[in-house]
Design an enzyme around this catalytic site. Structure first.
Site, PDB file in Angstrom:
ATOM      1  N   GLU A 106       0.912  -1.318  -0.066  1.00 31.47           N
ATOM      2  CA  GLU A 106      -0.154   0.016  -0.074  1.00 31.47           C
ATOM      3  C   GLU A 106       0.890   1.223   0.006  1.00 31.47           C
ATOM      4  O   GLU A 106       1.975   1.287   0.581  1.00 31.47           O
ATOM      5  CB  GLU A 106      -0.788  -0.051   1.180  1.00 31.47           C
ATOM      6  CG  GLU A 106      -1.810  -1.200   1.150  1.00 31.47           C
ATOM      7  CD  GLU A 106      -2.822  -1.013   2.401  1.00 31.47           C
ATOM      8  OE1 GLU A 106      -4.142  -1.578   2.131  1.00 31.47           O
ATOM      9  OE2 GLU A 106      -2.669  -0.836   3.440  1.00 31.47           O
ATOM     10  N   CYS A 119       3.654   8.482   0.873  1.00 27.39           N
ATOM     11  CA  CYS A 119       4.255   7.549   1.433  1.00 27.39           C
ATOM     12  C   CYS A 119       4.421   6.421   0.927  1.00 27.39           C
ATOM     13  O   CYS A 119       3.543   5.774   0.634  1.00 27.39           O
ATOM     14  CB  CYS A 119       3.292   7.717   2.729  1.00 27.39           C
ATOM     15  SG  CYS A 119       3.997   6.549   4.202  1.00 27.39           S
ATOM     16  N   CYS A 130       6.605  -3.731  15.811  1.00 28.30           N
ATOM     17  CA  CYS A 130       6.463  -2.691  17.002  1.00 28.30           C
ATOM     18  C   CYS A 130       4.862  -3.075  17.363  1.00 28.30           C
ATOM     19  O   CYS A 130       4.118  -3.422  16.652  1.00 28.30           O
ATOM     20  CB  CYS A 130       6.323  -1.389  16.223  1.00 28.30           C
ATOM     21  SG  CYS A 130       8.303  -0.756  15.860  1.00 28.30           S
ATOM     22  N   CYS A 133       1.956  -1.089  15.715  1.00 27.18           N
ATOM     23  CA  CYS A 133       1.912  -1.057  14.133  1.00 27.18           C
ATOM     24  C   CYS A 133       1.319  -2.322  13.563  1.00 27.18           C
ATOM     25  O   CYS A 133       1.826  -3.627  13.648  1.00 27.18           O
ATOM     26  CB  CYS A 133       3.368  -0.942  13.538  1.00 27.18           C
ATOM     27  SG  CYS A 133       3.244  -0.766  11.857  1.00 27.18           S
ATOM     28  N   CYS A 344      -0.872   6.651  10.101  1.00 24.62           N
ATOM     29  CA  CYS A 344       0.461   6.127  10.654  1.00 24.62           C
ATOM     30  C   CYS A 344      -0.039   4.753  11.420  1.00 24.62           C
ATOM     31  O   CYS A 344      -0.729   4.731  12.238  1.00 24.62           O
ATOM     32  CB  CYS A 344       0.865   7.211  11.414  1.00 24.62           C
ATOM     33  SG  CYS A 344       2.452   6.620  12.079  1.00 24.62           S
TER      34      CYS A 344
END
Length: 354
Positions: A106, A119, A130, A133, A344
């Site tokens: 993506e 991005c 993490c 995430c 994010c």
């Protein structure tokens, strides 16, 4: 796309010279090809009209442009667009067709007034795992080739609008450093996109030896994922702390000059009652003392199966104001594309790759 052909996107001028030399073409043809690729963004060798038809036919026998358009897109109410790109992966032969890997990444296009940021991803999934995430929950499924990385820019419908590129999509850039460095080299080279390296930011959790190599070999901005100034707490959130502590990362950064155009920043997701207290603010100031940098505070977006609270707006504003007042320039990053899982920490192609 013919699976027996090699890709032209992602080749440096030196590599293109080898290509034309092997095909018996004049050396200057390499420069012509580079211009067609990286300045004109052609999708067919037939479009390279200042190269003779005979030489174009020679080129077509063994090579393809390598551009693959996105196969899906989602549009956020705030204008953010998330694209789904097929990828080849470095584990597969350089002759592989995109369909051979069956994997996708993506990529997020973020328009904002006179700025337009892309991005980009550098891996399918991620090894860093993490806690906060979604990409990390996917696990690691492969490194992108330089063709895969650059195709996200090359084949983007809005490619001509871009003002900035951030390597903050899926994957840890330092864990696929050779391909990331080659991509940024082509993006900044005179024969390539000819972008200033100041338009490109590469993120990292901090990988021993790899981060130093990036700082030595690139002039692009660097963004470090901090998320906690205390080693024990950071290790709980980010297993990579065991391999290279945030203290080691900052000590390394102190060896470089960020007082001019090159910028160093720290990404800091705020978790309510976990890392957003004044004690944490004081620890951040102590950690970053004397380092020319900025801190970007980021809202936490909940992901399934992770019991972490989001910090509230007032706590984030207090953190920002305290840090800025004590010499660490700090901003709260605007959250974009949350409704399409483009914000994010939310990128994942686990289901699509399944």
């Amino acid at each position: 796309m013919d699976s027996e052909k090699q890709m032209l996107i992602g080749r440096t001028l030196g590599e293109l010279k080898v290509v034309v030399g092997n095909l018996g073409m004049p050396a200057f043809t390499a420069t012509q090809i580079a211009k067609w690729l990286y300045q004109q963004h052609v999708t067919s060798i037939d479009d390279m009209t200042n190269i003779s038809k005979v030489n174009r036919e020679k080129l077509k026998e063994k090579y393809d442009i390598g551009a693959m358009p996105p196969i899906d897109c989602q549009r956020s109410k705030d204008g953010t667009i998330k694209y789904l790109f097929p990828v080849r992966l470095s584990e597969y032969s350089e002759h592989s067709d995109y369909s051979d890997s069956g994997k996708f990444v993506e990529t997020v296009f973020i328009p904002d007034g006179d700025r337009a940021t892309l991005c980009v991803s550098c891996q399918v999934g991620c090894k860093m795992n993490c806690l906060f995430c979604q990409t990390g929950k996917q696990g690691f499924e492969g490194n992108l080739t330089v063709t895969d990385i650059l195709n996200q820019i090359y084949a983007l419908p809005e490619s001509q609008e871009l003002t900035n590129i951030v390597f903050m999509g899926q994957g840890e850039p330092m864990d696929n450093l050779d391909q990331v460095l080659k991509a940024t080299q082509i993006l900044t080279a005179d024969y390539g996109w000819a972008w200033s390296p100041k338009r490109i930011t590469v993120s990292s959790v901090g990988i021993k030896n790899k981060l130093k190599r990036f700082l030595d070999e690139s002039e692009c901005h660097v963004a470090i994922s901090m998320h906690a100034p205390l080693p024990e707490q950071r290790q709980m959130l980010m297993p990579a702390e065991r391999q290279m502590s945030i203290t080691e990362v900052v000590d390394l950064l102190r060896q470089y000059d960020f007082t001019h155009q090159r910028r160093c920043s720290f990404e800091y997701i705020c978790f309510g009652g976990l890392n957003d207290s004044m004690m944490h603010a004081r620890e951040i100031i102590r950690l970053l003392q004397g380092l020319e940098c900025r801190v970007n505070l980021i809202r936490f977006h909940e992901i399934p199966g992770v019991d972490l609270p989001a910090s509230d707006e007032k706590r984030m504003e207090s953190l920002r104001d305290y840090l800025t007042a004590h010499g660490v320039f700090t901003t709260i990053r605007a959250s974009r594309g949350q409704d399409i899982f483009a914000a994010c920490g939310l990128l994942s192609t686990a289901k699509k790759n399944g």
